[in-house]
Write a protein that holds these residues in place. Structure first.
Motif, PDB file in Angstrom:
ATOM      1  N   ILE A 203       0.622  -1.239   0.323  1.00 10.43           N
ATOM      2  CA  ILE A 203       0.279  -0.126  -0.216  1.00 10.43           C
ATOM      3  C   ILE A 203       0.706   1.011  -0.041  1.00 10.43           C
ATOM      4  O   ILE A 203       0.817   2.177  -0.483  1.00 10.43           O
ATOM      5  N   VAL A 204       1.703   1.346   0.559  1.00  9.34           N
ATOM      6  CA  VAL A 204       2.839   2.307   0.773  1.00  9.34           C
ATOM      7  C   VAL A 204       3.862   2.343  -0.634  1.00  9.34           C
ATOM      8  O   VAL A 204       3.703   3.660  -0.907  1.00  9.34           O
ATOM      9  N   MET A 205       3.677   1.768  -1.056  1.00 12.14           N
ATOM     10  CA  MET A 205       4.335   1.754  -2.589  1.00 12.14           C
ATOM     11  C   MET A 205       3.575   2.838  -3.784  1.00 12.14           C
ATOM     12  O   MET A 205       3.831   2.970  -4.542  1.00 12.14           O
ATOM     13  N   TYR A 206       2.406   1.805  -3.791  1.00 14.92           N
ATOM     14  CA  TYR A 206       1.557   2.327  -4.328  1.00 14.92           C
ATOM     15  C   TYR A 206       0.781   3.897  -4.440  1.00 14.92           C
ATOM     16  O   TYR A 206       0.436   4.364  -4.855  1.00 14.92           O
ATOM     17  N   LEU A 207       0.964   4.089  -2.426  1.00 11.70           N
ATOM     18  CA  LEU A 207       0.661   5.358  -2.548  1.00 11.70           C
ATOM     19  C   LEU A 207       1.728   6.064  -2.802  1.00 11.70           C
ATOM     20  O   LEU A 207       1.842   7.697  -3.193  1.00 11.70           O
ATOM     21  N   ILE A 208       3.486   6.001  -2.632  1.00 12.82           N
ATOM     22  CA  ILE A 208       3.667   6.865  -3.061  1.00 12.82           C
ATOM     23  C   ILE A 208       4.244   7.022  -4.574  1.00 12.82           C
ATOM     24  O   ILE A 208       4.351   8.461  -5.134  1.00 12.82           O
ATOM     25  N   ALA A 209       3.851   5.321  -5.382  1.00 12.89           N
ATOM     26  CA  ALA A 209       4.002   5.975  -7.511  1.00 12.89           C
ATOM     27  C   ALA A 209       2.204   7.410  -6.940  1.00 12.89           C
ATOM     28  O   ALA A 209       2.542   7.950  -8.208  1.00 12.89           O
ATOM     29  N   LEU A 210       1.333   7.390  -6.141  1.00  9.79           N
ATOM     30  CA  LEU A 210       0.252   7.710  -6.784  1.00  9.79           C
ATOM     31  C   LEU A 210       0.775   9.200  -6.462  1.00  9.79           C
ATOM     32  O   LEU A 210       0.368  10.780  -7.163  1.00  9.79           O
TER      33      LEU A 210
END
Length: 412
Positions: A203-210
């Motif tokens: 989830i953190v990795m996807y939020l960083i990408a976002l």
């Protein structure tokens, strides 16, 4: 004014598209034939005299045989990249006699481990009147943890996801029979919502990408995010978007909400495309893409001087390979042909001999050509980029229609 002249490449891609769509329609409506459960029961229970379907929401049967009364029930769960359906055969005392797999489309190398290590026989003699836990599978629903029970099986190392899918499917069927036949109800541990460090990391990795979409300065740290992806998604969590997973969506093979990693991986990456019009998974998250880009930057070699006409021809390779795999899968009735990606070889050290031969080629070429595999072979990147183009073109077309309607309304 004459329209744009269409070249041979257009007609080639058009042919691939039409035939691929036809194959997909065939696979959804005709190829996926229903399992003959009664025939399967007769093959696995000797001296069957009658098979009576139990009315309810799952395929379940009462079986009269020379050896006594038996029950059979089917259920399914999402595995590594497909739904796995099992049939549990239960005796009249509520003990498991046998577990069979009726449907699955998992990676052959992973699923064969379950047979080779006698995983299915470990269910024999366990009770349907309580959950069957999964030993050695920390972070998965149904994990044995500290439960004091003998009603458990051990997961198969190297095939934990498939082990979990089988155990979850068996538990779903067992719980159904436990309530329907044996008047016993229990809480299914495979339905319990869990949020471990693995899900949080994804989830953190996807939020960083976002965040990278809105905070442009974050682009400077993208290479470090990719490096983390190699370690976290690639080596520790072993989660990758695959063509088989995307194809399973067409067959509506969607797991329960407890499979958070699947929803983050697939729903998250598709969500980026649908809502933002950006393929962030390939750019920020994919661990194999990250490995290639990191190798390219570390090597610092001069890019190969490939001409644009050649690159244009090479761009046809992903669609061609994907088409061949899809057609073969439809003809053979096994969509394991879609699993020709090198993720397993690099991060799990498991793959077919063909992939083992191709992996060093992909990595070597990435030294000279950034993301060589991504550009010229990856089916997921091809599918995501295609959906992204369709989405953005659709949005532009809609805006043009809306603006024309709005202008006419103001003028009128």
């Amino acid at each position: 004014m004459k329209g744009k002249k269409r070249n041979l490449e257009f007609y080639y891609l058009f042919f691939l598209s039409i035939t691929a769509i036809a194959a997909i329609i065939y696979s959804v409506f005709w190829a996926d034939q229903a399992v003959d459960y009664k025939a399967l029961i007769q093959e696995n229970i000797s001296g069957v005299t009658s098979i009576e379907k139990i009315i309810g929401t799952k395929p379940a049967y009462k079986v009269e045989a020379a050896g006594g009364c038996y029950y059979a029930v089917c259920d399914s769960a999402m595995g590594y990249q497909s739904k796995v359906e099992t049939m549990s055969i239960i005796d009249e005392k509520g003990m498991v006699e046998k577990v069979l797999v009726t449907k699955q489309g998992e990676t052959p190398d992973f699923f064969e481990r379950l047979y080779k290590q006698d995983y299915f026989n470990s269910f024999n003699g366990l009770s349907v009147k309580e959950p069957i836990y999964l030993g050695g599978a920390s972070g998965y629903s149904g994990y044995l943890a500290g439960n004091q029970t003998t009603n458990y099986i051990d997961r198969i190392s190297g095939s934990t996801v498939s082990s979990h899918a089988v155990a979850e499917a068996v538990n779903g069927g067992n719980l159904y029979l436990s309530r329907q036949i044996f008047n016993t109800a229990w809480t299914n541990p495979y339905d319990v919502f869990q949020l471990t460090w693995k899900e949080l990391a994804m989830i953190v990795m996807y939020l960083i990408a976002l965040a990278g979409v809105y905070v442009k300065k974050l682009v400077r740290i993208r290479i470090w995010v990719l490096l983390v992806s190699i370690g976290v998604l690639g080596l520790l969590i072993n989660q990758f978007a695959t063509a088989n997973l995307l194809f399973s969506l067409i067959h509506l093979q969607i797991p329960g909400i407890t499979n958070i990693k699947w929803y983050v991986l697939i729903a998250g990456s598709l969500g980026f495309i649908i809502f933002l019009g950006k393929n962030l998974y390939c750019a920020w998250i994919c661990p194999f893409g990250a490995a290639q880009e990191f190798l390219n930057k570390v090597a610092g070699f001069k890019p190969l001087g490939i001409s644009q006409p050649v690159i244009k021809k090479l761009k046809l390779v992903p669609s061609t390979i994907l088409w061949v795999a899809l057609i073969l899968g439809t003809c053979l009735g096994n969509y394991g042909t879609l699993d020709y990606q090198p993720f397993g070889a690099l991060f799990l050290l498991k793959a077919t001999w063909v992939i083992w031969l191709m992996l060093p080629v992909f990595l070597f070429m990435s030294l000279f050509f950034n993301r060589f595999y991504c550009q010229f072979f990856c089916p997921v990147g091809f599918i995501y980029n295609l959906i992204n183009r369709w989405r953005n073109k659709g949005v532009r077309t809609w805006k043009q229609i809306w603006n024309r309607w709005k202008n006419k309304k103001e003028e009128g």
